[in-house]
Design a protein around this motif. Structure first.
Motif, PDB file in Angstrom:
ATOM      1  N   SER A   1      -2.290  -3.946  33.705  1.00  0.00           N
ATOM      2  CA  SER A   1      -2.777  -3.611  32.365  1.00  0.00           C
ATOM      3  C   SER A   1      -4.279  -3.381  32.404  1.00  0.00           C
TER       4      SER A   1
ATOM      5  N   PHE B   1     -12.008  -3.122  20.374  1.00  0.00           N
ATOM      6  CA  PHE B   1     -10.901  -2.677  21.204  1.00  0.00           C
ATOM      7  C   PHE B   1     -10.641  -1.194  20.999  1.00  0.00           C
TER       8      PHE B   1
ATOM      9  N   GLU C   1      -5.183   0.065  25.216  1.00  0.00           N
ATOM     10  CA  GLU C   1      -4.655  -0.623  26.389  1.00  0.00           C
ATOM     11  C   GLU C   1      -3.599   0.252  27.055  1.00  0.00           C
TER      12      GLU C   1
ATOM     13  N   ARG D   1      -0.168   1.209  25.397  1.00  0.00           N
ATOM     14  CA  ARG D   1       0.642   0.161  24.776  1.00  0.00           C
ATOM     15  C   ARG D   1       0.052  -0.321  23.452  1.00  0.00           C
ATOM     16  N   ASN D   2      -1.268  -0.205  23.316  1.00  0.00           N
ATOM     17  CA  ASN D   2      -1.947  -0.646  22.105  1.00  0.00           C
ATOM     18  C   ASN D   2      -3.099   0.307  21.842  1.00  0.00           C
ATOM     19  N   LYS D   3      -3.456   0.456  20.575  1.00  0.00           N
ATOM     20  CA  LYS D   3      -4.538   1.357  20.227  1.00  0.00           C
ATOM     21  C   LYS D   3      -5.376   0.738  19.121  1.00  0.00           C
ATOM     22  N   GLY D   4      -6.695   0.883  19.231  1.00  0.00           N
ATOM     23  CA  GLY D   4      -7.596   0.402  18.186  1.00  0.00           C
ATOM     24  C   GLY D   4      -7.868   1.504  17.184  1.00  0.00           C
TER      25      GLY D   4
ATOM     26  N   SER E   1      -5.633  -7.113  33.351  1.00  0.00           N
ATOM     27  CA  SER E   1      -4.801  -8.317  33.356  1.00  0.00           C
ATOM     28  C   SER E   1      -3.483  -7.986  34.038  1.00  0.00           C
TER      29      SER E   1
ATOM     30  N   GLY F   1      -0.547  -8.063  32.854  1.00  0.00           N
ATOM     31  CA  GLY F   1       0.229  -7.147  32.032  1.00  0.00           C
ATOM     32  C   GLY F   1       1.407  -7.752  31.321  1.00  0.00           C
ATOM     33  N   THR F   2       1.637  -9.044  31.542  1.00  0.00           N
ATOM     34  CA  THR F   2       2.704  -9.675  30.767  1.00  0.00           C
ATOM     35  C   THR F   2       2.221  -9.864  29.334  1.00  0.00           C
ATOM     36  N   VAL F   3       3.038 -10.474  28.496  1.00  0.00           N
ATOM     37  CA  VAL F   3       2.781 -10.487  27.060  1.00  0.00           C
ATOM     38  C   VAL F   3       1.367 -10.918  26.716  1.00  0.00           C
ATOM     39  N   GLN F   4       0.922 -11.988  27.252  1.00  0.00           N
ATOM     40  CA  GLN F   4      -0.440 -12.436  26.975  1.00  0.00           C
ATOM     41  C   GLN F   4      -1.019 -13.020  28.246  1.00  0.00           C
TER      42      GLN F   4
END
Lengths: 110, 113
Positions: free
Chosen positions: B31, B45, B48, B55-58, B94, B96-99
């Motif tokens: 990640s 942010f 990601e 996977r995620n966007k700011g 990281s 790349g797992t959930v947290q």
């Protein structure tokens, strides 16, 4: 209102003092709480990582999380001039999107 | 184990140009997240990437984009640069797992004239 509030300081303390840094937040979904230290012109360095409420200690550093009050703290014992930096609190919910506080500038005087 | 590396470290561009920044994550990390740091807004942010997918966007305009390669290296692109894009751009990796704990690189300092 920002999701994470952090007093930007600067906070100036004498060497050997106990330092208390704090953040408050408004989002109840936050479950993971971190403290990063950032020296000038460097990337943030992870100091402490805590899940949910409770305390965590690592050497001179202690992190506390109180989810009921939406309040987190970092304590630095026996502060040293080398601790002079900007301290950033960060938190996230389910996922890797970190939300940061503004950062507190700490100056430890020798 | 080598840390997160970012290139270039410093960049000067003019308004209207575009720029590409590169990030190599810690070996084994899948990640990569990007953040923008400015004196006024702090650390924000951007997005990601995990397994070559966003996977995620700011909350940044479409001028900011990114991609991730099969070796987990990531690039970030900013098109039609504005003066307000001057900032320190940080990449964090990281597992790349959930947290998972995110480790930051030294950043690329971009100045737009």
């Amino acid at each position: 209102q920002k999701e994470v509030e952090q007093d930007p300081g600067p906070l100036s303390v004498p060497e050997g003092a106990i330092v208390s840094l704090n953040c408050t937040y408004s989002n109840s979904a936050f479950q993971y709480f971190m403290w990063y230290r950032q020296y000038s012109r460097k990337g943030p360095e992870l100091l402490m990582y805590t899940y949910s409420s409770g305390n965590k200690e690592d050497g001179r550093f202690t992190a506390q999380v109180d989810k009921s009050s939406k309040y987190i703290s970092l304590f630095i014992r026996d502060s040293q001039p080398s601790d002079s930096a900007t301290y950033l609190c960060a938190m996230s919910g389910f996922g890797n999107k970190l939300v940061f506080g503004a950062g507190t500038i700490l100056r430890v005087k020798s | 184990k080598a840390g997160v590396t970012q290139t270039p470290r410093y960049l000067i561009k003019t308004r209207g140009q575009q720029v590409t920044l590169s990030c190599s994550p810690i070996s084994g990390h899948r990640s990569v997240s990007w953040y923008q740091q400015t004196p006024g807004q702090g650390l924000q942010f951007l997005f990601e990437y995990f397994s070559e997918t966003q996977r995620n966007k700011g909350n940044f305009p479409g001028r900011f984009s990114g991609r991730q390669f099969s070796n987990s290296r990531s690039e970030m692109n900013v098109s039609t640069l504005e003066l307000g894009d001057s900032a320190l751009y940080l990449c964090a990796s990281s597992l790349g797992t959930v947290q998972e704990t995110q480790y930051f690189g030294p950043g690329t300092r971009l100045l737009v004239l």
